[in-house]
Structure formats: C-alpha cells, structure tokens
Design a protein around this motif. Structure first.
Motif, PDB file in Angstrom:
ATOM      1  N   LEU A 185      -8.334  -1.473 -13.833  1.00  0.00           N
ATOM      2  CA  LEU A 185      -8.333  -2.938 -13.904  1.00  0.00           C
ATOM      3  C   LEU A 185      -8.445  -3.411 -15.347  1.00  0.00           C
ATOM      4  O   LEU A 185      -7.743  -4.345 -15.765  1.00  0.00           O
ATOM      5  N   ASP A 186      -9.321  -2.768 -16.111  1.00  0.00           N
ATOM      6  CA  ASP A 186      -9.495  -3.166 -17.514  1.00  0.00           C
ATOM      7  C   ASP A 186      -8.201  -3.001 -18.300  1.00  0.00           C
ATOM      8  O   ASP A 186      -7.866  -3.847 -19.139  1.00  0.00           O
ATOM      9  N   GLY A 187      -7.497  -1.916 -18.039  1.00  0.00           N
ATOM     10  CA  GLY A 187      -6.279  -1.638 -18.783  1.00  0.00           C
ATOM     11  C   GLY A 187      -5.018  -2.181 -18.155  1.00  0.00           C
ATOM     12  O   GLY A 187      -3.915  -1.917 -18.664  1.00  0.00           O
ATOM     13  N   ASP A 188      -5.156  -2.948 -17.063  1.00  0.00           N
ATOM     14  CA  ASP A 188      -3.975  -3.488 -16.357  1.00  0.00           C
ATOM     15  C   ASP A 188      -2.952  -2.384 -16.070  1.00  0.00           C
ATOM     16  O   ASP A 188      -1.745  -2.560 -16.268  1.00  0.00           O
ATOM     17  N   ARG A 189      -3.452  -1.241 -15.594  1.00  0.00           N
ATOM     18  CA  ARG A 189      -2.565  -0.104 -15.300  1.00  0.00           C
ATOM     19  C   ARG A 189      -1.976  -0.303 -13.900  1.00  0.00           C
ATOM     20  O   ARG A 189      -2.458   0.214 -12.900  1.00  0.00           O
ATOM     21  N   ILE A 190      -0.909  -1.091 -13.872  1.00  0.00           N
ATOM     22  CA  ILE A 190      -0.316  -1.524 -12.608  1.00  0.00           C
ATOM     23  C   ILE A 190       0.213  -0.343 -11.806  1.00  0.00           C
ATOM     24  O   ILE A 190       0.030  -0.277 -10.579  1.00  0.00           O
ATOM     25  N   ASP A 191       0.845   0.610 -12.465  1.00  0.00           N
ATOM     26  CA  ASP A 191       1.405   1.763 -11.741  1.00  0.00           C
ATOM     27  C   ASP A 191       0.297   2.554 -11.043  1.00  0.00           C
ATOM     28  O   ASP A 191       0.451   2.954  -9.877  1.00  0.00           O
ATOM     29  N   ASP A 192      -0.802   2.779 -11.752  1.00  0.00           N
ATOM     30  CA  ASP A 192      -1.919   3.513 -11.141  1.00  0.00           C
ATOM     31  C   ASP A 192      -2.535   2.722  -9.994  1.00  0.00           C
ATOM     32  O   ASP A 192      -2.878   3.287  -8.949  1.00  0.00           O
ATOM     33  N   LEU A 193      -2.676   1.410 -10.175  1.00  0.00           N
ATOM     34  CA  LEU A 193      -3.257   0.576  -9.123  1.00  0.00           C
ATOM     35  C   LEU A 193      -2.353   0.526  -7.900  1.00  0.00           C
ATOM     36  O   LEU A 193      -2.821   0.562  -6.764  1.00  0.00           O
ATOM     37  N   ARG A 194      -1.044   0.438  -8.141  1.00  0.00           N
ATOM     38  CA  ARG A 194      -0.102   0.429  -7.015  1.00  0.00           C
ATOM     39  C   ARG A 194      -0.155   1.759  -6.266  1.00  0.00           C
ATOM     40  O   ARG A 194      -0.128   1.797  -5.028  1.00  0.00           O
ATOM     41  N   ARG A 195      -0.252   2.861  -7.012  1.00  0.00           N
ATOM     42  CA  ARG A 195      -0.342   4.185  -6.390  1.00  0.00           C
ATOM     43  C   ARG A 195      -1.646   4.303  -5.598  1.00  0.00           C
ATOM     44  O   ARG A 195      -1.661   4.823  -4.469  1.00  0.00           O
ATOM     45  N   LEU A 196      -2.741   3.808  -6.165  1.00  0.00           N
ATOM     46  CA  LEU A 196      -4.035   3.828  -5.474  1.00  0.00           C
ATOM     47  C   LEU A 196      -3.961   3.050  -4.167  1.00  0.00           C
ATOM     48  O   LEU A 196      -4.384   3.529  -3.107  1.00  0.00           O
ATOM     49  N   TYR A 197      -3.406   1.853  -4.236  1.00  0.00           N
ATOM     50  CA  TYR A 197      -3.308   1.004  -3.040  1.00  0.00           C
ATOM     51  C   TYR A 197      -2.419   1.652  -1.987  1.00  0.00           C
ATOM     52  O   TYR A 197      -2.765   1.698  -0.796  1.00  0.00           O
ATOM     53  N   THR A 198      -1.272   2.189  -2.401  1.00  0.00           N
ATOM     54  CA  THR A 198      -0.325   2.792  -1.458  1.00  0.00           C
ATOM     55  C   THR A 198      -0.937   3.994  -0.746  1.00  0.00           C
ATOM     56  O   THR A 198      -0.785   4.156   0.473  1.00  0.00           O
ATOM     57  N   LEU A 199      -1.653   4.826  -1.494  1.00  0.00           N
ATOM     58  CA  LEU A 199      -2.269   6.008  -0.887  1.00  0.00           C
ATOM     59  C   LEU A 199      -3.444   5.634   0.005  1.00  0.00           C
ATOM     60  O   LEU A 199      -3.634   6.219   1.075  1.00  0.00           O
ATOM     61  N   PHE A 200      -4.227   4.649  -0.416  1.00  0.00           N
ATOM     62  CA  PHE A 200      -5.370   4.227   0.399  1.00  0.00           C
ATOM     63  C   PHE A 200      -4.918   3.570   1.691  1.00  0.00           C
ATOM     64  O   PHE A 200      -5.652   3.584   2.686  1.00  0.00           O
ATOM     65  N   LEU A 201      -3.726   2.996   1.687  1.00  0.00           N
ATOM     66  CA  LEU A 201      -3.205   2.393   2.914  1.00  0.00           C
ATOM     67  C   LEU A 201      -2.978   3.440   4.001  1.00  0.00           C
ATOM     68  O   LEU A 201      -2.971   3.111   5.194  1.00  0.00           O
ATOM     69  N   ARG A 202      -2.777   4.693   3.598  1.00  0.00           N
ATOM     70  CA  ARG A 202      -2.501   5.758   4.561  1.00  0.00           C
ATOM     71  C   ARG A 202      -3.745   6.195   5.327  1.00  0.00           C
ATOM     72  O   ARG A 202      -3.630   6.866   6.355  1.00  0.00           O
ATOM     73  N   VAL A 203      -4.920   5.836   4.825  1.00  0.00           N
ATOM     74  CA  VAL A 203      -6.159   6.264   5.480  1.00  0.00           C
ATOM     75  C   VAL A 203      -6.286   5.541   6.818  1.00  0.00           C
ATOM     76  O   VAL A 203      -6.094   4.327   6.897  1.00  0.00           O
ATOM     77  N   PRO A 204      -6.601   6.256   7.896  1.00  0.00           N
ATOM     78  CA  PRO A 204      -6.657   5.634   9.228  1.00  0.00           C
ATOM     79  C   PRO A 204      -7.723   4.546   9.335  1.00  0.00           C
ATOM     80  O   PRO A 204      -8.694   4.526   8.583  1.00  0.00           O
ATOM     81  N   ASP A 205      -7.497   3.645  10.298  1.00  0.00           N
ATOM     82  CA  ASP A 205      -8.452   2.587  10.656  1.00  0.00           C
ATOM     83  C   ASP A 205      -8.772   1.665   9.487  1.00  0.00           C
ATOM     84  O   ASP A 205      -9.867   1.086   9.422  1.00  0.00           O
ATOM     85  N   ASP A 206      -7.840   1.536   8.548  1.00  0.00           N
ATOM     86  CA  ASP A 206      -8.011   0.630   7.396  1.00  0.00           C
ATOM     87  C   ASP A 206      -9.233   0.982   6.556  1.00  0.00           C
ATOM     88  O   ASP A 206      -9.730   0.143   5.790  1.00  0.00           O
ATOM     89  N   ALA A 207      -9.724   2.227   6.697  1.00  0.00           N
ATOM     90  CA  ALA A 207     -10.904   2.602   5.920  1.00  0.00           C
ATOM     91  C   ALA A 207     -10.611   2.607   4.427  1.00  0.00           C
ATOM     92  O   ALA A 207     -11.458   2.227   3.610  1.00  0.00           O
ATOM     93  N   GLY A 208      -9.409   3.015   4.047  1.00  0.00           N
ATOM     94  CA  GLY A 208      -9.043   3.028   2.639  1.00  0.00           C
ATOM     95  C   GLY A 208      -8.920   1.629   2.076  1.00  0.00           C
ATOM     96  O   GLY A 208      -9.414   1.334   0.977  1.00  0.00           O
ATOM     97  N   LYS A 209      -8.257   0.753   2.833  1.00  0.00           N
ATOM     98  CA  LYS A 209      -8.112  -0.626   2.368  1.00  0.00           C
ATOM     99  C   LYS A 209      -9.472  -1.311   2.276  1.00  0.00           C
ATOM    100  O   LYS A 209      -9.741  -2.061   1.334  1.00  0.00           O
TER     101      LYS A 209
END
Length: 746
Positions: A261-285
């Motif tokens: 967040l501090d570095g506005d690393r959009i690619d890393d944040l997008r990758r984090l969000y996309t992978l966390f979306l895969r966790v069942p029952d919205d636990a990642g989100k």
C-alpha cells in the motif's frame, strides 16, 4: 586436494551405492561452507562431480521413465489393435449372444483382461511401477526438468479409458488408482514448498510463485492429465499455499500488505486480491478486508493525532507574515495559524488517503464493493472535531483569498468534501459550523463566488433534503433583500434628506442566522452613527409595520479617513473600532482616555471592548497608544490617539482579533447548545413515531428513533431513554400494563 577454477575435471559417475540424498547433503554442506568463506577446505573436483551426477541422475530418471511409459503404451496399442479386429470378427456374437446373456462385449472384455493381466498383474509389479513412474515424471517437471509430455498423456489416456471391474459409478482406473495418489503427493510437495518460500519473508516473491504454480498446474492438466483433475488440483494448491498463510503473507515486514500500500504496488496488490479470492467461504476476502480496514484506521489515527496537536485560536492580526516595509525576517506563524493549518491539513490528508485507496480499489481490487466497504469504514468520526475541520476547509475554498481559484478548482474541492460529509455521523454539528462560516462570508463580503456558494448549498440539499438547508437558503434570501433595500434607501434619502454618512444595511431574519450572530450586543453609537441609524429606522418603518430592528454593531465594518501628522490614511475597521475612534475626535493632543471611560461611553461588553482595543493599540497598525505597553488590555490601561502614526500604505485594513478555530471554552458552549437541540429533536421524533403507532415496545421505539435520526446524528440509547422518561413525566406518553410498552396520549 583442491583445484582452481581454471581446470575442469572430467566427472565420474558415482556408484550405485551413492544415493541422491547423500549427494545433496554433501552439496548443501559445501554451499554453506563457501558462504562462510571456508572454501579452501573443499575439493572442487569432488563437489563438481556431485553436482554433475545429481543432474545426470535427474535426467536419467526422466529418460528411463519415458522409456518405460513408451513400452507400456506400445503394449496397450498392440492389445487394443488386436481387440478391434476381434470386435469386427465377433460383431454378430456381440449383437446376438453376449448382450442377451448379460456378458460384456468382446472389446470391453479385452480391456478388462488388459487391466487384470497387465496393469494389475499379480505376477508382474506393473501397476505400482506405472503409477510411480507417472508421478515421478510430473515431479521432475515441477522441479524444472523437461519431460516428454506426449508419452505421459498417452498413458493417462488409457488409464482414463480403463473402467474398474466393479464399475463403481463408472469411475476409471485413473480416478481410483492414479488421481488420489497424485493429489496426495502434490499436497505434500506444495505444503513443504510453502514453508520454504515463506522462510524467505518476501510476500511479492511468494505470491508470484503461487501464481506461477497455479498456471503450471492448469497447463499440466490441460496437456497431459485429465481435465477433471484441474478443479481438485487448483483447490489443493490454494489449500496448501494460500489458505493457511493469509496473515503470514500480509504481515511480512517490508514486503507485506502495508509495504504494498505504501509503495502503490498495484501489480502485487492485484495478485494478492486475485489469489485471496480463491480461498473458500470468502475467508481470503474477509482477511484482506479486515487488514485493509486496520491499515486505514492506523493511517487515519496518525492523521488525527497530527491534526489535533494544535488547538489554540487564530488571531487574525497575526496572519500577516512580512513586515510593513518588506524588510527583516517573516513573522513566525502564530499558534492559532498553525492550528488552522493543521485543520486544513487534516481534511486534505483525509482526501489524499481516500483518493489513494479509491485508486487501489479500482486498479487492484476490481471495484469490489465488499472491499470498498472496509475502506469506507472510516476513521473520520474518531476525530471529534471533524465537522469543524470540514467546514473550515470549505470556508477556505469558498472565501476570497490570496490564491485565485478557478470555478473548476472550487467545484472539485466541494465535490471531494461532500465525500467526507457523507461519512460524518454528526451532520447537525457540521450544519452549525457551516452556518457560522457562511454567515461571516456573506456579512463581510468574503465569498469568492456567489455561484459556488449556492452550488454548495444545492449539493447539501441533494444529500440531506430541504430541511437541512432551509435556514441557509434563508440567509441568501436576506442578503438579496438587503441589497434591494440599499437601493430603496438611496431613493428614500433623495426625498427626506441624505444620511450623514454612506451606509449599507443588511437586515437579517433572526430565525435563519446563527444565534451568536443575531444575539443583541450592547453598543452606544455616537454621532454621526446614531443619526444615520435613526434615518434608516424611519425608512424601514415606512415600508414595514410591526417589525423591530435591533442594531448589531459587532457585525459591521466601516471605512473612515483619519488625519495623522504625516498624512491621512483610509482605515477599514469594525463598527466597534469606529465607535471607539470617534471618542478621540475631539480630544486634545496627548489627552488620554482610561479603559473605564471608553467602556462607559461605548457601553461595550468587556470581551468586545478588549478585542477592539487590542486591534487598535496592540496589533500591527497601532493607531492608538496604550499605557502600559503589553499585548493584553486591562481595566487600568489608558489610551491616547497616535498622532505620529506612519505607514507607506494609503489604505489600511485593521482586522478585528477573532478566532477562526474555536477555543476549548467555545467548543464546550457549542456542544452544550448542540446537546440541547438534540434533546428537542429526539423528543419530537418520539412523539411523531408514537402519534402514528399509538402503542410501541421500548426496544422497537429506541431502534426506530435511532434510525430516523441517523441522517443527522447518532443518538445514544441513554439519551433516547431519558427523553422517553421526560415525555412520560409531561404526560405525552404513558406505560401500559405490558412491561416495556408505551402508549401515546393524545
């Protein structure tokens, strides 16, 4: 004996007694020794041979595995080719006999024979070797080696085509024999890889590796494994690489979520969000949402602490920084100026933070509404002075100032402040501050644009409804009528004689304007001010009957020419300051007036008189001389006209010392008035609800009242209960025989 890097030894293949595990142990020991600068004790030839043989071992395993799989595939092709010919020869038997007798068709029987005598032979250990080789080929590819995918695909294909003899749900040999072991080994492999990768403490690298592994496994199932394996395999990857490590990934120091967040690393944040979306029952989100909320709150807490550090009132006479002649060092900002700057900085910092997370939300999180809700669970209301700060921010953008603002800049600022306004829980407090600031802009002619002023009120009307802005619109209406009255007063003077001075009067409706504005202040107006006000009173009485004017000298300003020894100057002062200056018009040179004499002649309250004398005798432009010299005015001070006053400026504005930011005492008074207003609003809401419902339970009534008033403020349960008790005492409500139920009394 050690060898230098210039000579390359010819490697020797190790004997069969040397295991690959032993080789790797020796190599890993050598790597550690080199890192510890102990390379002189190592044999270059020996360890080069270890590395050579380890790679050769991997390559040989891949080649041997491929050779074995090709052999099995050749047997399969030979058998199925023969069975197709037999199927054609015995076609009539399949049609006329086997089906009637409930026997398998010839080709199917041949496949079952291949399964029992080849794949699952009790004589030859083909089954375990076949499954083990397929698994080994997959693992070799995961380790980075190249394998013959077509060979693996061919063997997988006939395992899929082979049915179990038990026909359990039509499951293939692939499903029962290969896939479970494949998933088990995959789970074990990725569990170990996760531990090793997390040890590096690099979230970005870890997420990239997870993304790469997901892509590789998807490609693997598409090219040589069964497509049905893709779902369980992808889920397995998430279960081993992501789900157990959500917090560890986000909290890695220097590379986790905060650093992204501090570095506005959009690619890393997008990758984090996309992978966390895969966790069942919205636990990642959910984990990401909570972490984002914590980050926003932490950043907001820092903003709040910084903004509330300065809280002293601003003295307007201290706004000027350079000296009169432009020489010397600039005057240091006062504590009050710092407080105002901090208030404005708070709003700007909040807007910047909001813009930052809005950009991240759109670019990295796909405008996910659930994630947005966590960002919007703002810290704004944690700052109890946020309504005041927000109104000050709007005030700075809507009034005339040194910075020329375009209409587009003003409109953009107003749109952004409305975003913060929506988050305020104490909107009624904001309304009070906004009304005070608007009143001063209108009365002192400080608005940069009338269109911008009305546009802001229109925006608030859209947000909150007509009731919220009714008094604000009434203030605009008073200003319009006052402008018309000024023109009519000029026409009145042509018939009844001119006033002793040019005068512009603003007539205010008491119910529209802030209480402190319309509260009558005592002030004895000397000549010619008294004569001018009397003439205007005659004019007003001629146009309106039954109305009474109360003159508010504390709100006016005056332009007056004052003669000094050096030269005359045009002074712009408050009406109170003009009343005081007129007392010195007839005084002799060096004649002084005491504080008590000035107070008696003007009838000003001590607070108003002290502020007025400070602006005239203690400010930047000292047209009065105070004895003794000090910054404060006391009851024993004396004042004389400063006939020797000089200034290079022909026109001088002497500003009344006033607070832009409330003092702690004023803030307490504002809160007390607000609490009193809220009592009446809560009672009115209770009566309105009970009048329509007639009877209502306590909990339902409290909930309904809180819901209806939430658009203006958040009433506490204790406040609602006290107002209910008050209405019962005044016989608006009564308790029924049912416990916790009230009845409305008409």
């Amino acid at each position: 004996m050690s060898m230098g890097p210039g000579r390359r030894p010819k490697p020797k293949i190790l004997g069969p007694d040397t295991s690959i595990k032993e080789i790797w142990n020796k190599l890993s020991h050598a790597i550690r020794e080199i890192q510890n600068h102990n390379a002189s004790k190592l044999s270059f030839e020996e360890h080069y041979r270890y590395a050579y043989n380890m790679v050769l071992y991997k390559l040989e395993r891949a080649v041997e595995g491929d050779r074995f799989l090709r052999a099995v595939k050749g047997v399969w092709d030979d058998h199925t080719g023969s069975m197709r010919k037999l199927k054609d020869i015995l076609k009539y038997m399949d049609k006329a006999y086997t089906q009637q007798q409930g026997l398998p068709a010839v080709y199917e029987a041949g496949l079952q024979l291949f399964l029992s005598h080849i794949v699952r032979s009790s004589t030859y250990p083909i089954h375990n070797h076949l499954i083990g080789t397929l698994l080994a080929q997959v693992q070799l590819e995961r380790d980075g080696l190249t394998i013959q995918r077509s060979t693996v695909a061919d063997c997988v294909d006939f395992l899929i085509r082979l049915d179990n003899p038990e026909r359990l749900g039509g499951r293939s040999v692939y499903s029962t024999d290969f896939e479970p072991e494949f998933l088990r080994r995959s789970s074990q492999f990725y569990r170990q890889e996760a531990v090793a990768q997390l040890a590096n403490a690099d979230s970005s690298a870890y997420l990239r590796n997870v993304e790469r592994r997901l892509s590789e496994e998807s490609d693997r199932t598409a090219h040589y494994l069964w497509s049905n394996t893709s779902g369980p395999l992808q889920m397995l990857l998430v279960d081993e690489l992501v789900t157990p490590h959500l917090q560890a990934i986000m909290r890695m120091p220097g590379t986790g979520l905060v650093a992204m967040l501090d570095g506005d690393r959009i690619d890393d944040l997008r990758r984090l969000y996309t992978l966390f979306l895969r966790v069942p029952d919205d636990a990642g989100k959910d984990a990401l949402r909570l972490a984002l909320r914590d980050s926003v709150e932490a950043r907001g807490k820092a903003i709040n602490e910084s903004a509330l550090a300065a809280a002293s009132p601003l003295r307007e006479d201290e706004e000027e920084k350079p000296d009169v002649k432009g020489k010397g060092k600039a005057k240091a900002p006062s504590a009050g100026a710092t407080a105002l700057a901090q208030a404005l900085r708070w709003v700007q910092d909040v807007l910047d933070l909001k813009d930052k997370f809005d950009a991240i939300l759109g670019k990295a999180f796909g405008d996910d509404k659930q994630v947005q809700a966590s960002i919007n669970e703002s810290f704004i209301n944690a700052n109890q002075r946020s309504p005041e700060f927000l109104s000050l921010f709007i005030d700075e953008h809507l009034k005339k100032g040194s910075k020329v603002k375009s209409e587009e800049e003003i409109d953009l600022s107003l749109e952004k402040t409305l975003i913060l306004f929506r988050y305020l829980s104490d909107k009624d407090k904001f309304e009070r501050y906004y009304k005070n600031h608007l009143a001063r802009r209108l009365l002192y002619g400080r608005s940069a644009s009338d269109d911008a002023e009305r546009g802001m009120v229109a925006k608030l009307k859209i947000e909150m409804g007509f009731q919220f802005v009714q008094k604000l619109e009434g203030m605009f209406n008073d200003m319009r009528l006052s402008a018309d009255s000024t023109k009519s007063f000029l026409a009145f003077q042509t018939k009844h004689g001119p006033a002793p001075l040019d005068m512009s009067v603003k007539v205010l409706t008491a119910s529209y304007w802030p209480q402190q504005i319309v509260t009558a202040s005592t002030c004895t107006l000397g000549e010619p001010l008294a004569a001018a006000t009397q003439l205007y009173q005659r004019y007003y009485d001629s146009r309106h009957s039954g109305r009474r004017l109360t003159w508010q000298a504390n709100l006016g300003t005056a332009d007056v020419r004052v003669r000094f020894k050096a030269r005359p100057h045009d002074l712009n002062v408050s009406t109170h300051a003009l009343v005081v200056l007129l007392l010195f018009e007839e005084t002799k040179e060096d004649e002084v007036l005491s504080y008590s004499e000035i107070k008696s002649a003007t009838d000003l309250a001590d607070h108003d008189l002290q502020r007025t004398l400070q602006s005239l005798a203690c400010g930047k432009f000292r047209v009065l001389v105070k004895t003794p010299k000090s910054r404060d005015v006391g009851p024993n001070d004396t004042f004389a006209f400063n006939d020797g006053f000089t200034s290079p400026l022909a026109r001088i504005k002497i500003m009344q010392i006033a607070s832009k930011i409330e003092t702690p005492k004023e803030r307490e008074e504002t809160q007390e008035m607000l609490d009193e207003e809220r009592k009446h609003q809560v009672e009115a809401c209770i009566v309105r609800i009970m009048k329509s419902r007639k009877t209502m339970g306590h909990n339902d009534l409290v909930t309904e009242v809180a819901q209806q008033l939430s658009s203006r403020f958040q009433p506490s349960t204790g406040l609602i209960k006290k107002r209910i008790e008050g209405l019962i005492d005044r016989e608006y409500l009564e308790r029924t025989s049912d416990i916790g139920v009230y009845r409305y009394l008409a």
